[in-house]
Design an enzyme around this catalytic site. Structure first.
Site, PDB file in Angstrom:
ATOM      1  N   GLU A   7      -5.520  -8.409   1.166  1.00 49.04           N
ATOM      2  CA  GLU A   7      -6.014  -8.073   2.505  1.00 49.04           C
ATOM      3  C   GLU A   7      -7.499  -7.740   2.441  1.00 49.04           C
ATOM      4  OE1 GLU A   7      -4.077  -4.933   4.725  1.00 49.04           O
ATOM      5  OE2 GLU A   7      -2.080  -5.736   4.267  1.00 49.04           O
ATOM      6  N   GLU A  10       0.793  -1.235   0.000  1.00 53.60           N
ATOM      7  CA  GLU A  10       0.000   0.000   0.000  1.00 53.60           C
ATOM      8  C   GLU A  10       0.825   1.285   0.000  1.00 53.60           C
ATOM      9  OE1 GLU A  10      -2.768  -0.142   3.257  1.00 53.60           O
ATOM     10  OE2 GLU A  10      -3.966  -1.700   2.324  1.00 53.60           O
TER      11      GLU A  10
HETATM   12  C1  GAL Z   1      -3.810  -2.079   5.841  1.00 59.32           C
HETATM   13  C2  GAL Z   1      -2.402  -2.412   6.243  1.00 59.32           C
HETATM   14  C3  GAL Z   1      -2.307  -3.406   7.356  1.00 59.32           C
HETATM   15  C4  GAL Z   1      -3.397  -3.290   8.403  1.00 59.32           C
HETATM   16  C5  GAL Z   1      -4.759  -3.071   7.789  1.00 59.32           C
HETATM   17  C6  GAL Z   1      -5.876  -2.765   8.753  1.00 59.32           C
HETATM   18  O1  GAL Z   1      -3.846  -0.779   5.334  1.00 59.32           O
HETATM   19  O2  GAL Z   1      -1.690  -2.926   5.153  1.00 59.32           O
HETATM   20  O3  GAL Z   1      -1.012  -3.354   7.900  1.00 59.32           O
HETATM   21  O4  GAL Z   1      -3.061  -2.400   9.366  1.00 59.32           O
HETATM   22  O5  GAL Z   1      -4.720  -2.016   6.864  1.00 59.32           O
HETATM   23  O6  GAL Z   1      -5.885  -1.449   9.138  1.00 59.32           O
END
Ligand code: GAL
EC number: 3.2.1.21
Length: 451
Positions: free
Chosen positions: A362, A174
């Site tokens: 994710e 990201e």
């Molecule tokens: C994403 C990030 C993760 C985690 C997740 C939830 O932006 O890659 O490390 O924190 O959000 O907030």
């Protein structure tokens, strides 16, 4: 969250070649902040200031994955999880950012990788999940063009050390978030602010993304190489022309800025004119060097954003209207629960003909868990995962280019500036005793995977 009827889902509905896994990041889970020769990262420094982190929490120990990796990998195996995405802490491997390699750091990741493989879990490695060496930040970090050389060295060291066994790589996690929150808003490490920091950091991240891809391709020719992007559906707050135009601009900034140069499309300056200010940082061959033919693109989706025109915000004239002000279902992060966003993002990224494969690297949610003895009940998370997965399935059934899904995240962990307050895990952690307990959502996911 409103009670919803559970959609009936089986992993097999997604086809035999769909990849399922869980995602984590080094700084959020490892602890061992100064163990065995590890150097300091920007997050080690940032968390020294209690004002920047909810409750003044620190991540010096967090889940202690550094010592408990075997327990966690065995737990994954017992839950039928066969792909594990984790990141490499740059300062464990190169305590000074460049130069001397710390053998103990390399050894730690060798042990993690080997233990995964022994347990038939495929390791998916992210090179950079936000923990830049502080020593490099002292020289300007991502704002210094030399980062391309520093990052190339780090990539090469990782590829040489782990490439014989790791065949799935992601270059960056990201870039919009670590440059936006870290170098524009100053709410994440290193806490820098303003366009003068954000613009060079963003351009250098775009250069590193492709440079990392090329190095991996050369050193690990049989690897699947990707990189990851945060993305959210952007909706105008009001149905007027100004908010509609604002939504197109914010979409260009949040969803297109980092992917389009990699695909050879340049920066989306037409829709986001503020990006014209990148020009002074762009050297003659840069736009060719930004291009890399990734084997897959990781997209990470949690929510959608509603945006409105605002004269008060300099340069971008746009404002995100918080979910809590919109009378919608939210998570503990104050993010709207909006399952169609993930479908719309798969569709959006799927429309780029240059993208070979999309993987959700994710997706997940933070909610309050209820602890009743050994039972950790988290209906809201379970419900969230099922509803988002139904949208992924819809995309798959429509023939969109979607090939995998990783839950964020395996265990509860250190959620950056939010500390330990929001819990995202399928597995609960008691941060006093470090005891792991599989939540109801984790039990469901495990059953789902075996279906
Ligand atoms: C994403 C990030 C993760 C985690 C997740 C939830 O932006 O890659 O490390 O924190 O959000 O907030």
């Amino acid at each position: 969250m409103k009670e919803q009827k559970e959609p009936f889902l089986n992993a097999s509905d997604f086809g035999d070649d769909f990849t399922w896994g869980v995602s984590t990041a080094a700084y959020q889970i490892e602890g061992g902040h100064d163990a065995d020769g590890k150097g300091r990262s920007i997050w080690d420094k940032f968390t020294d200031n209690p004002k920047m982190i909810h409750n003044g929490d620190q991540a010096n120990v967090t889940c202690d994955f550094y010592n408990k990796y075997k327990e966690d990998i065995l737990l994954m195996k017992s839950m039928n999880i066969d792909n594990y995405r984790f990141s490499i802490s740059w300062t464990r491997i190169l305590p000074y950012g460049v130069g001397t390699i710390n053998a103990a750091g390399v050894d730690f990741y060798n042990k993690v990788i080997d233990f995964c493989l022994e347990n038939e879990i495929t390791p998916w490695v992210t090179l950079y999940h936000w923990d830049l060496p502080q020593i490099l930040e002292n020289k300007g970090g991502w704002t210094n063009r030399e980062i391309t050389t520093w990052f190339s060295e780090f990539t090469q060291v990782c590829a040489d050390a782990f490439g014989d066994r790791v065949k799935h790589w992601m270059v960056l996690n990201e870039p919009m978030v670590f440059t936006g929150a870290g170098y524009f808003l100053g709410v994440h490490a290193p806490g820098k602010k303003g366009l003068k920091n954000f613009l060079p950091a963003a351009h250098h991240a775009v250069l590193c993304q492709a440079a990392g891809g090329r190095i991996l391709r050369k050193l690990v020719p049989d690897a699947q190489i990707g990189t990851t992007f945060s993305c959210s559906q952007i909706t105008p707050y009001r149905q007027n022309r100004r908010d509609q135009k604002t939504a197109i601009m914010v979409d260009a900034l949040l969803n297109r800025l980092f992917i389009e140069p990699a695909l050879g499309l340049g920066y989306p300056t037409k829709e986001a004119p503020v990006l014209k200010k990148l020009q002074p940082y762009i050297q003659p061959t840069d736009m060719e060097n930004c291009i890399f033919d990734f084997d897959f693109i990781g997209i990470q989706n949690y929510t959608r954003e509603k945006v409105k025109y605002s004269l008060l915000v300099p340069y971008i004239r746009a404002k995100i209207v918080k979910a809590s002000k919109r009378n919608v279902e939210t998570t503990l992060m104050d993010w709207e629960v909006y399952p169609p966003s993930i479908y719309n993002m798969i569709k959006k990224f799927g429309a780029y003909t240059q993208i070979k494969k999309i993987i959700i690297t994710e997706n997940g949610a933070a909610f309050e868990d209820t602890i009743e003895g050994e039972i950790i009940s988290d209906k809201d998370r379970l419900n969230f995962l099922q509803r988002y997965l139904s949208e992924v399935l819809k995309a798959k059934q429509e023939g969109l280019n979607i090939h995998g899904y990783f839950v964020w995240t395996f265990t509860d962990n250190f959620e950056w500036a939010e500390g330990y307050h929001p819990r995202f895990g399928l597995v609960h952690i008691d941060f006093k005793t470090l005891k792991r307990t599989v939540k109801e959502s984790g039990k469901w996911f495990s059953k789902f995977l075996s279906s």
